[in-house]
Design a protein around this motif. Sequence first.
Motif, PDB file in Angstrom:
ATOM      1  N   GLY A 139       4.669  12.402  -0.380  1.00  0.00           N
ATOM      2  CA  GLY A 139       4.783  11.372   0.654  1.00  0.00           C
ATOM      3  C   GLY A 139       5.095  11.997   2.005  1.00  0.00           C
TER       4      GLY A 139
ATOM      5  N   ASP B 263       2.880   1.565  -3.361  1.00  0.00           N
ATOM      6  CA  ASP B 263       2.036   2.039  -4.458  1.00  0.00           C
ATOM      7  C   ASP B 263       1.808   3.545  -4.331  1.00  0.00           C
ATOM      8  OD1 ASP B 263       1.974  -0.558  -5.209  1.00  0.00           O
ATOM      9  OD2 ASP B 263      -0.120  -0.946  -4.647  1.00  0.00           O
ATOM     10  N   ARG B 264       1.557   3.989  -3.118  1.00  0.00           N
ATOM     11  CA  ARG B 264       1.281   5.399  -2.880  1.00  0.00           C
ATOM     12  C   ARG B 264       2.487   6.258  -3.269  1.00  0.00           C
ATOM     13  NH1 ARG B 264       1.462   7.686   2.152  1.00  0.00           N
ATOM     14  NH2 ARG B 264       1.105   5.703   3.206  1.00  0.00           N
TER      15      ARG B 264
ATOM     16  N   GLU C 172       0.855  -1.202   0.000  1.00  0.00           N
ATOM     17  CA  GLU C 172       0.000   0.000   0.000  1.00  0.00           C
ATOM     18  C   GLU C 172       0.886   1.246   0.000  1.00  0.00           C
ATOM     19  OE1 GLU C 172      -1.665   3.254   1.915  1.00  0.00           O
ATOM     20  OE2 GLU C 172      -1.130   1.755   3.425  1.00  0.00           O
TER      21      GLU C 172
END
Lengths: 498, 250
Positions: free
Chosen positions: B189, B131-132, B128
């Motif tokens: 991010g 991918d982010r 997860e």
Amino acid sequence: MPAVQETVERVRRIDVDQYRYGFETLIESDKAPKGLSEDTVAFISAKKSEPAWMLEWRLEAYRRWLTMTEPKWARVNYPKIDYQDLYYYSAPKPKKQVTSLDEIDPEILKTYEKLGIPLREVEVLEGVVRKDGEDAPVERRIAVDAVFDSVSVATTFKEELKKAGVIFMPISEAIREHPELVKKYLGSVVPTSDNFFATLNSAVFSDGSFVYVPPGVRCPMELSTYFRINERNTGQFERTLIIADKGSYVSYLEGCTAPQRDENQLHAAVVELVALDDAEIKYSTVQNWYPGNSEGLGGIYNFVTKRGDCRGKNSKISWTQVETGSAITWKYPSCILRGDNSRGEFYSIAISNGFQQVDSGTKMLHLGKNTTSRIISKGIAAGRSQNTYRGLVTAHRKATGARNFTACDSLLIGDKCGAHTVPYVEAKNSSALFEHEATTSKISEDVLFYCTQRGLSQEEAVGLVVNGFVKDVLQQLPMEFAVEAQKLISISLEGSVG
Amino acid sequence: MPLLEVKDLTVRVEDNEILHGLSLTVNKGEVHAIMGPNGSGKSTLSHVIAGKPDYEVTGGEILFNGEDLLEMDPDERAAKGVFLAFQYPVEIPGVATMTFLRTALNAQRKARGESELLTPAFLKKAYEVADRLNVPRDMLKRGVNVGFSGGEKKRNEILQMALFEPSLCILDEMDSGLDIDALRVAADGVNALRSPDRAMVVITHYQRLLNYVVPDFVHVMSKGRVVKSGGKELALELEASGYTQFEDAA
Ligand SMILES: Nc1ncnc2c1ncn2[C@@H]1O[C@H](COP(=O)(O)OP(=O)(O)OP(=O)(O)O)[C@@H](O)[C@H]1O
Ligand SMILES: [Mg+2]
């Protein structure tokens, strides 16, 4: 990586002086008189109910041994061994003939349990409960021929192997039941005159395994033997002979660990492998003999002669070893590449810590045409240990097209240890192609800091880095050994940092 | 109580004093940028906060949530929530990135008395996050940073930060080696991790990063000291006039 974590935890619970496997089983034993003489040799032979030819063979070896001197070229130091001050045979007293593991001395089974070797589990899961006609479980299956002290006490899977035509039994039994095979192959790879320790072994070997795989047969399971020294002052002289007949395949696993003791113990094993045309033998070892205490006292002296003969064309022999134990290791599993297109492989992880001394490596002797060999050696030295790789690669005049690739990496942990690489290369024909790569590195402070910054303890960090370093070799081991070996590696590096 | 309090810190390396009485206070929820010329001691400060062994702290103290950080081993600091994204991340051959991440995360959890994350839960979380951050899943199978490009190494640092969810994130030149697009993704991010419970210390040479990760405070370091502190406009000022004006102050 749970395995590493589990290991590190386990490591925390033990220290060097409380060697996990340091306990003794109270089994009445039955010893040969102390010292070595023709009488000792005869005693051992008689104990095994051997035929006269075998006794003759042993005596010849003994007489030759008297004329030989202990080799001194290895980079190891140890006090002089008094060969007259050792016992050369001991055995647990046979109770009665056993047909299942249940009949085996519970003391012995308990010993295996403490070692974490699931002999009983193996038997229950794979042997006794399975009814006729049921399919074999899909998991990999292991046959255990357990050598306890000097005598084999349990043999499982015998029936199934028999169905496939595979002979797997203690060598003492093979001498009686298959004399023609033993006579033909015993000493044919490692002659009785080979070297001081191999000759000694030929005179006094107590037991070991015998494997014969008939032509075209793929051995239906991994063969595995666990060895154990249990008697104080008893040298362990194990002898193994494996023959893969034409077009056959066998994978053999050997693992061992020994109890703690004060005096040094001599272990001089001989393993001979013979691969005929198109046959393949894979021999894997996880060695964890008692390495001595934190002051460098005690520990096993391990002088081993292991050699494979790729006797037939297109044959293949592969050695994989994980050496973590012993005070002294003197061991060079080798391949004689006699058959055309034959192949030899050597994959090794040798770890030394404390005061351990390792002098190990391999010999690849290219005799046949287009023979190939591959050597991947990973040496890890910590504490005050010395770790030497010693290798020999030769191509005979007729071995046209011979090829070898050697990669030899050493990793140092701390600055009181030493790693040494001694490669010998000899090509007697110009078409041979030998490649050699070697590296020596230290575990870098920056890498350790990176790992600890991410939450790993120093010990976990070292375990992780080392497991990464040896990954190529670990991958060569059968799954169940790979996990065990990974644990051993971390255990044996305990206390190497900080 | 401040999250991080560095008080009058002096640090030596091999007989050279590198930090000469440096002070810095960081509260939860804040983003601090540290700028300064090469060799002014920015990485040294970040290493000392994270606990790198080679440095000798000869004076001052570092408190983290009021606790004496200098008393703790690096792994204890990590478990308490100190994370350093390295200027030069190391390579660890033979250790799959995924294995490394799982081992590290579980070591931290264990130290905090939390249960280990089992493999399926861990994988889900790791994928997860990857991918982010536009980190290809394949990269997680490779050895830690082995053969990674400079930019990939940096992204791997951000990935670890997002995975470990530390309370103090120190980013040492996370923008060096990143192309424009990668910089935007990495900055997103970082911004996604901004929270009232967490603080960031962003070390950089370039105003450009600070357009994406907008700081609450900017500090200028020179010769082992903080010589000026201000708001985000200080970075623009630096961009225009360089460091020379501060050299004398140091
Ligand atoms: N291990 C060491 N031994 C000797 N000097 C060191 C060591 N580590 C750092 N230094 C010195 O300390 C000073 C500060 O270095 P540091 O890496 O902290 O600077 P920096 O501000 O991060 O620089 P840059 O912007 O180039 O990354 C430099 O002069 C450097 O040479
Ligand atoms: Mg720097």
